[in-house]
Design a protein around this motif. Sequence first.
Motif, PDB file in Angstrom:
ATOM      1  N   GLY A  84       0.811  -1.220   0.000  1.00  0.00           N
ATOM      2  CA  GLY A  84       0.000   0.000   0.000  1.00  0.00           C
ATOM      3  C   GLY A  84       0.838   1.261   0.000  1.00  0.00           C
ATOM      4  O   GLY A  84       0.565   2.208  -0.745  1.00  0.00           O
ATOM      5  N   SER A  85       1.889   1.299   0.829  1.00  0.00           N
ATOM      6  CA  SER A  85       2.759   2.477   0.890  1.00  0.00           C
ATOM      7  C   SER A  85       3.493   2.681  -0.426  1.00  0.00           C
ATOM      8  O   SER A  85       3.631   3.812  -0.914  1.00  0.00           O
ATOM      9  CB  SER A  85       3.778   2.322   2.031  1.00  0.00           C
ATOM     10  N   ALA A  86       3.972   1.577  -0.987  1.00  0.00           N
ATOM     11  CA  ALA A  86       4.677   1.666  -2.267  1.00  0.00           C
ATOM     12  C   ALA A  86       3.760   2.192  -3.360  1.00  0.00           C
ATOM     13  O   ALA A  86       4.156   3.020  -4.195  1.00  0.00           O
ATOM     14  CB  ALA A  86       5.247   0.295  -2.644  1.00  0.00           C
ATOM     15  N   ALA A  87       2.510   1.724  -3.367  1.00  0.00           N
ATOM     16  CA  ALA A  87       1.554   2.167  -4.391  1.00  0.00           C
ATOM     17  C   ALA A  87       1.292   3.664  -4.273  1.00  0.00           C
ATOM     18  O   ALA A  87       1.269   4.399  -5.285  1.00  0.00           O
ATOM     19  CB  ALA A  87       0.253   1.391  -4.242  1.00  0.00           C
ATOM     20  N   GLU A  88       1.119   4.167  -3.049  1.00  0.00           N
ATOM     21  CA  GLU A  88       0.875   5.597  -2.846  1.00  0.00           C
ATOM     22  C   GLU A  88       2.111   6.406  -3.227  1.00  0.00           C
ATOM     23  O   GLU A  88       1.996   7.508  -3.772  1.00  0.00           O
ATOM     24  CB  GLU A  88       0.487   5.867  -1.391  1.00  0.00           C
ATOM     25  N   THR A  89       3.302   5.868  -2.940  1.00  0.00           N
ATOM     26  CA  THR A  89       4.535   6.572  -3.273  1.00  0.00           C
ATOM     27  C   THR A  89       4.733   6.633  -4.785  1.00  0.00           C
ATOM     28  O   THR A  89       5.161   7.669  -5.335  1.00  0.00           O
ATOM     29  CB  THR A  89       5.742   5.878  -2.609  1.00  0.00           C
ATOM     30  N   ARG A  90       4.414   5.548  -5.484  1.00  0.00           N
ATOM     31  CA  ARG A  90       4.551   5.548  -6.951  1.00  0.00           C
ATOM     32  C   ARG A  90       3.625   6.578  -7.580  1.00  0.00           C
ATOM     33  O   ARG A  90       3.984   7.212  -8.591  1.00  0.00           O
ATOM     34  CB  ARG A  90       4.250   4.148  -7.505  1.00  0.00           C
TER      35      ARG A  90
END
Length: 258
Positions: free
Chosen positions: A248-254
């Motif tokens: 989830g964090s990676a998706a928001e960061t991307r």
Amino acid sequence: MEKLSHAYIVSSPSENARMSKAYELAQEMLCSSPDKRPCGVCRDCRKVAARVHPDLAVISRLTDDKGNRKKEILVDQIRALSADAYVLPNEAAAKVYIIADADCMNEQAQNAALKLFEEPPEGVHFILCAANPDKLLITVRSRCTTVRCTGAEDAEDEKTAQLADEFAALLDKNDVPGVTAWCFDHEKLDAQQTADFLCALKKRLVGMLISTQDKQRVMDIIRLVDRCLEYRTVNTGIKHILGLLAVGSAAETRKTID
């Protein structure tokens, strides 16, 4: 002496803090001292401290045949509590029921508890421990006095602060590989360490809202952390919780990078 409520909600993200406060309230409710309560020295206070008082009961999620805690507190458990509440105390002048993980009561169980809270037996007290009191029905909350745990139990220890600072720094740098690697490296945290880390991380994310230009992204990650905390209350494995946090964090960061 301040009059005690018949029902309390003890709210804190820390299970240790919730239960410590619940037992503290139980001591006050069962204490036999005519003066300051809890006195800490009477028979009732000492038995509560030793967790052996016959007029104190703890209701929690049942376990399955593999020893895993079930996701919900069931209506039959609350009905059994209700029947027992009308039995006179064994030793003290009152009876106390602590409902651990009260926010895991299903709707039927909450409605059964509501009937009990509306017309409680004389001298009977209820303490509902909840990481997320918003999951309790409004009608249940309206009949309880809410206590937010503060003090040493909620303080961050050095290790928790370090973990939260590390992860927040990775988010601040938009470091997608770093976020994923961090979650993988910390899969051996225990349940309490994970909960404390998530709560500490949420504090830092709330602080980031003041300075960041991308408030929507931070808000989305805060909601993600809340989901992770909810999954912990239904006995989801730490590996899966940190996996959700990583993805989830990676998706928001991307989204920010793109």
